[in-house]
Write a protein that holds these residues in place. Structure first.
Motif, PDB file in Angstrom:
ATOM      1  N   PHE A 195       0.826  -1.203   0.000  1.00  0.00           N
ATOM      2  CA  PHE A 195       0.000   0.000   0.000  1.00  0.00           C
ATOM      3  C   PHE A 195       0.864   1.258   0.000  1.00  0.00           C
ATOM      4  CE2 PHE A 195      -2.586   3.118   2.509  1.00  0.00           C
ATOM      5  CZ  PHE A 195      -3.536   3.353   1.529  1.00  0.00           C
ATOM      6  N   GLY A 196       1.943   1.230   0.767  1.00  0.00           N
ATOM      7  CA  GLY A 196       2.838   2.378   0.830  1.00  0.00           C
ATOM      8  C   GLY A 196       3.579   2.618  -0.475  1.00  0.00           C
ATOM      9  N   ARG A 197       3.855   1.558  -1.196  1.00  0.00           N
ATOM     10  CA  ARG A 197       4.560   1.691  -2.471  1.00  0.00           C
ATOM     11  C   ARG A 197       3.614   2.078  -3.609  1.00  0.00           C
ATOM     12  NH1 ARG A 197       8.164  -3.888  -2.092  1.00  0.00           N
ATOM     13  NH2 ARG A 197       9.939  -3.015  -0.932  1.00  0.00           N
ATOM     14  N   SER A 198       2.406   1.539  -3.579  1.00  0.00           N
ATOM     15  CA  SER A 198       1.506   1.701  -4.718  1.00  0.00           C
ATOM     16  C   SER A 198       0.560   2.893  -4.600  1.00  0.00           C
ATOM     17  CB  SER A 198       0.672   0.429  -4.913  1.00  0.00           C
ATOM     18  OG  SER A 198      -0.164   0.201  -3.784  1.00  0.00           O
ATOM     19  N   CYS A 199       0.223   3.301  -3.384  1.00  0.00           N
ATOM     20  CA  CYS A 199      -0.778   4.360  -3.205  1.00  0.00           C
ATOM     21  C   CYS A 199      -0.324   5.426  -2.219  1.00  0.00           C
ATOM     22  CB  CYS A 199      -2.096   3.735  -2.739  1.00  0.00           C
ATOM     23  SG  CYS A 199      -3.442   4.926  -2.555  1.00  0.00           S
ATOM     24  N   CYS A 200      -0.020   5.035  -1.006  1.00  0.00           N
ATOM     25  CA  CYS A 200       0.308   5.990   0.060  1.00  0.00           C
ATOM     26  C   CYS A 200       1.808   6.297   0.053  1.00  0.00           C
ATOM     27  CB  CYS A 200      -0.130   5.433   1.413  1.00  0.00           C
ATOM     28  SG  CYS A 200      -0.141   6.661   2.732  1.00  0.00           S
ATOM     29  N   THR A 201       2.277   6.858  -1.045  1.00  0.00           N
ATOM     30  CA  THR A 201       3.696   7.132  -1.223  1.00  0.00           C
ATOM     31  C   THR A 201       4.128   8.341  -0.392  1.00  0.00           C
ATOM     32  OG1 THR A 201       3.126   8.431  -3.175  1.00  0.00           O
ATOM     33  CG2 THR A 201       3.767   6.141  -3.537  1.00  0.00           C
ATOM     34  N   ALA A 202       5.436   8.448  -0.191  1.00  0.00           N
ATOM     35  CA  ALA A 202       5.951   9.552   0.622  1.00  0.00           C
ATOM     36  C   ALA A 202       5.668  10.891  -0.039  1.00  0.00           C
ATOM     37  CB  ALA A 202       7.448   9.364   0.843  1.00  0.00           C
ATOM     38  N   ARG A 203       5.905  10.962  -1.345  1.00  0.00           N
ATOM     39  CA  ARG A 203       5.637  12.173  -2.098  1.00  0.00           C
ATOM     40  C   ARG A 203       4.485  11.920  -3.071  1.00  0.00           C
ATOM     41  NH1 ARG A 203      11.728  14.240  -3.821  1.00  0.00           N
ATOM     42  NH2 ARG A 203      12.573  14.427  -1.698  1.00  0.00           N
ATOM     43  N   ASN A 204       3.609  12.878  -3.164  1.00  0.00           N
ATOM     44  CA  ASN A 204       2.472  12.790  -4.083  1.00  0.00           C
ATOM     45  C   ASN A 204       1.641  11.515  -3.899  1.00  0.00           C
ATOM     46  OD1 ASN A 204       3.325  15.226  -5.383  1.00  0.00           O
ATOM     47  ND2 ASN A 204       4.852  14.023  -6.489  1.00  0.00           N
ATOM     48  N   PRO A 205       1.155  11.267  -2.674  1.00  0.00           N
ATOM     49  CA  PRO A 205       0.296  10.089  -2.476  1.00  0.00           C
ATOM     50  C   PRO A 205      -0.959  10.179  -3.320  1.00  0.00           C
ATOM     51  CG  PRO A 205       0.185  11.561  -0.581  1.00  0.00           C
ATOM     52  CD  PRO A 205       1.303  12.066  -1.444  1.00  0.00           C
ATOM     53  N   ARG A 206      -1.461   9.028  -3.741  1.00  0.00           N
ATOM     54  CA  ARG A 206      -2.619   8.980  -4.638  1.00  0.00           C
ATOM     55  C   ARG A 206      -3.900   8.970  -3.807  1.00  0.00           C
ATOM     56  NH1 ARG A 206      -0.675   4.022  -8.305  1.00  0.00           N
ATOM     57  NH2 ARG A 206      -2.667   4.399  -9.358  1.00  0.00           N
ATOM     58  N   CYS A 207      -4.170  10.076  -3.133  1.00  0.00           N
ATOM     59  CA  CYS A 207      -5.288  10.155  -2.184  1.00  0.00           C
ATOM     60  C   CYS A 207      -6.641   9.957  -2.861  1.00  0.00           C
ATOM     61  CB  CYS A 207      -5.256  11.491  -1.455  1.00  0.00           C
ATOM     62  SG  CYS A 207      -3.731  11.772  -0.499  1.00  0.00           S
ATOM     63  N   ALA A 208      -6.776  10.415  -4.100  1.00  0.00           N
ATOM     64  CA  ALA A 208      -8.055  10.301  -4.800  1.00  0.00           C
ATOM     65  C   ALA A 208      -8.425   8.852  -5.067  1.00  0.00           C
ATOM     66  CB  ALA A 208      -8.011  11.084  -6.111  1.00  0.00           C
ATOM     67  N   GLU A 209      -7.430   7.970  -5.104  1.00  0.00           N
ATOM     68  CA  GLU A 209      -7.667   6.554  -5.374  1.00  0.00           C
ATOM     69  C   GLU A 209      -7.636   5.702  -4.109  1.00  0.00           C
ATOM     70  OE1 GLU A 209      -4.873   5.235  -8.333  1.00  0.00           O
ATOM     71  OE2 GLU A 209      -4.893   7.189  -9.317  1.00  0.00           O
ATOM     72  N   CYS A 210      -7.380   6.328  -2.976  1.00  0.00           N
ATOM     73  CA  CYS A 210      -7.176   5.588  -1.730  1.00  0.00           C
ATOM     74  C   CYS A 210      -8.500   5.085  -1.161  1.00  0.00           C
ATOM     75  CB  CYS A 210      -6.481   6.489  -0.710  1.00  0.00           C
ATOM     76  SG  CYS A 210      -6.173   5.667   0.872  1.00  0.00           S
ATOM     77  N   VAL A 211      -8.549   3.793  -0.835  1.00  0.00           N
ATOM     78  CA  VAL A 211      -9.779   3.193  -0.320  1.00  0.00           C
ATOM     79  C   VAL A 211      -9.960   3.443   1.176  1.00  0.00           C
ATOM     80  CG1 VAL A 211      -9.815   1.404  -2.099  1.00  0.00           C
ATOM     81  CG2 VAL A 211      -8.636   0.964   0.075  1.00  0.00           C
ATOM     82  N   VAL A 212      -8.931   3.970   1.837  1.00  0.00           N
ATOM     83  CA  VAL A 212      -9.039   4.247   3.275  1.00  0.00           C
ATOM     84  C   VAL A 212      -8.726   5.720   3.564  1.00  0.00           C
ATOM     85  CG1 VAL A 212      -8.616   1.902   4.099  1.00  0.00           C
ATOM     86  CG2 VAL A 212      -6.670   3.389   3.574  1.00  0.00           C
ATOM     87  N   ALA A 213      -8.963   6.583   2.582  1.00  0.00           N
ATOM     88  CA  ALA A 213      -8.642   8.004   2.729  1.00  0.00           C
ATOM     89  C   ALA A 213      -9.374   8.644   3.905  1.00  0.00           C
ATOM     90  CB  ALA A 213      -8.970   8.743   1.434  1.00  0.00           C
ATOM     91  N   GLN A 214     -10.576   8.134   4.219  1.00  0.00           N
ATOM     92  CA  GLN A 214     -11.353   8.737   5.305  1.00  0.00           C
ATOM     93  C   GLN A 214     -10.685   8.562   6.668  1.00  0.00           C
ATOM     94  OE1 GLN A 214     -12.201   6.060   3.530  1.00  0.00           O
ATOM     95  NE2 GLN A 214     -13.772   4.794   4.531  1.00  0.00           N
ATOM     96  N   TYR A 215      -9.733   7.614   6.756  1.00  0.00           N
ATOM     97  CA  TYR A 215      -9.045   7.379   8.024  1.00  0.00           C
ATOM     98  C   TYR A 215      -7.700   8.095   8.098  1.00  0.00           C
ATOM     99  CZ  TYR A 215     -12.410   3.556   8.030  1.00  0.00           C
ATOM    100  OH  TYR A 215     -13.566   2.822   7.969  1.00  0.00           O
ATOM    101  N   CYS A 216      -7.293   8.740   7.017  1.00  0.00           N
ATOM    102  CA  CYS A 216      -5.947   9.302   6.918  1.00  0.00           C
ATOM    103  C   CYS A 216      -5.830  10.610   7.693  1.00  0.00           C
ATOM    104  CB  CYS A 216      -5.573   9.521   5.448  1.00  0.00           C
ATOM    105  SG  CYS A 216      -3.925  10.221   5.236  1.00  0.00           S
ATOM    106  N   LEU A 217      -4.973  10.642   8.685  1.00  0.00           N
ATOM    107  CA  LEU A 217      -4.777  11.839   9.497  1.00  0.00           C
ATOM    108  C   LEU A 217      -4.103  12.940   8.689  1.00  0.00           C
ATOM    109  CD1 LEU A 217      -3.610  10.230  12.864  1.00  0.00           C
ATOM    110  CD2 LEU A 217      -5.919  10.814  12.121  1.00  0.00           C
ATOM    111  N   LYS A 218      -3.196  12.554   7.800  1.00  0.00           N
ATOM    112  CA  LYS A 218      -2.534  13.545   6.952  1.00  0.00           C
ATOM    113  C   LYS A 218      -3.554  14.230   6.043  1.00  0.00           C
ATOM    114  CE  LYS A 218       1.021  13.913   3.323  1.00  0.00           C
ATOM    115  NZ  LYS A 218       1.884  14.927   3.986  1.00  0.00           N
TER     116      LYS A 218
END
Length: 204
Positions: free
Chosen positions: A171-194
């Motif tokens: 998940f960290g490599r494919s979506c929740c990357t350090a730079r430019n995370p793919r938040c629009a495609e994230c299935v757990v974005a509602q839980y993301c504190l960032k």
């Protein structure tokens, strides 16, 4: 939700036994798994045991692993580790944390990876991806990898830790990357504190 989205993932490192996994994980520091696999494909075809590696010169092994970052230090660590394995453990990789961590080039994360993958022990290795994802999703507020590791082992049942280790890395490599995370495609974005902080900053 994340478990449904990423049902089953295994390590992307190529290995055939605990020894090859140990060498691959040492090489993976500050290097992609893809590059490690490219390096070990030729390396393991030539050198198959700790005895083979222990007989190499530092310069020879460094030239073989030059594609991996920090290859000079890794060469020294691998040769020293292989000599210890040959002299103290009969060429076998020890299956306990203290003995593994005492090997040159083997830190807490590497020892836990080997124990988790090669020996099926319920450790939870924390790399940069897991550290980042766990904090963003509120799974841990620890400010060190060791604290995050404790929080995750408290949270995740022993039988599930291996799956979740690989799942969070993927998940960290494919979506929740350090730079430019793919938040629009994230299935757990509602839980993301960032993500929540970013939205609050915009509102303010």
């Amino acid at each position: 939700m994340l478990a449904e989205h990423i049902p089953h993932v295994e390590t992307t490192l190529h290995y055939r036994n605990p020894f090859e996994l140990l060498i691959a994980v040492i090489l993976s520091a500050q290097c992609t798994d893809k590059q490690v696999n490219k390096t070990t494909a030729g390396l393991f075809a030539k050198y198959k045991t700790p005895y083979d590696f222990a007989a190499l010169s530092h310069e020879k092994l460094a030239s073989e692993i030059k594609g991996c970052g920090l290859y000079r230090n890794k060469s020294l660590h691998i040769i020293k580790t292989c000599r210890i394995l040959a002299e103290r453990y009969g060429g076998r990789v020890p299956g306990n944390f203290n003995d593994l961590q005492a090997l040159p080039g083997v830190g807490r994360k590497t020892a836990n990876v080997v124990l988790n993958i090669a020996f099926g022990q319920p450790t939870f290795p924390v790399d940069t991806h897991i550290y980042r994802v766990a904090r963003r999703l509120g799974l841990s507020n620890g400010n060190t990898p060791r604290r995050v590791e404790k929080d995750l082992t408290d949270l995740i049942p022993a039988a599930e830790r291996g799956h979740w280790h690989h799942r969070l890395i993927h998940f960290g490599r494919s979506c929740c990357t350090a730079r430019n995370p793919r938040c629009a495609e994230c299935v757990v974005a509602q839980y993301c504190l960032k993500r929540k902080k970013q939205l609050m900053d915009k509102e303010n």
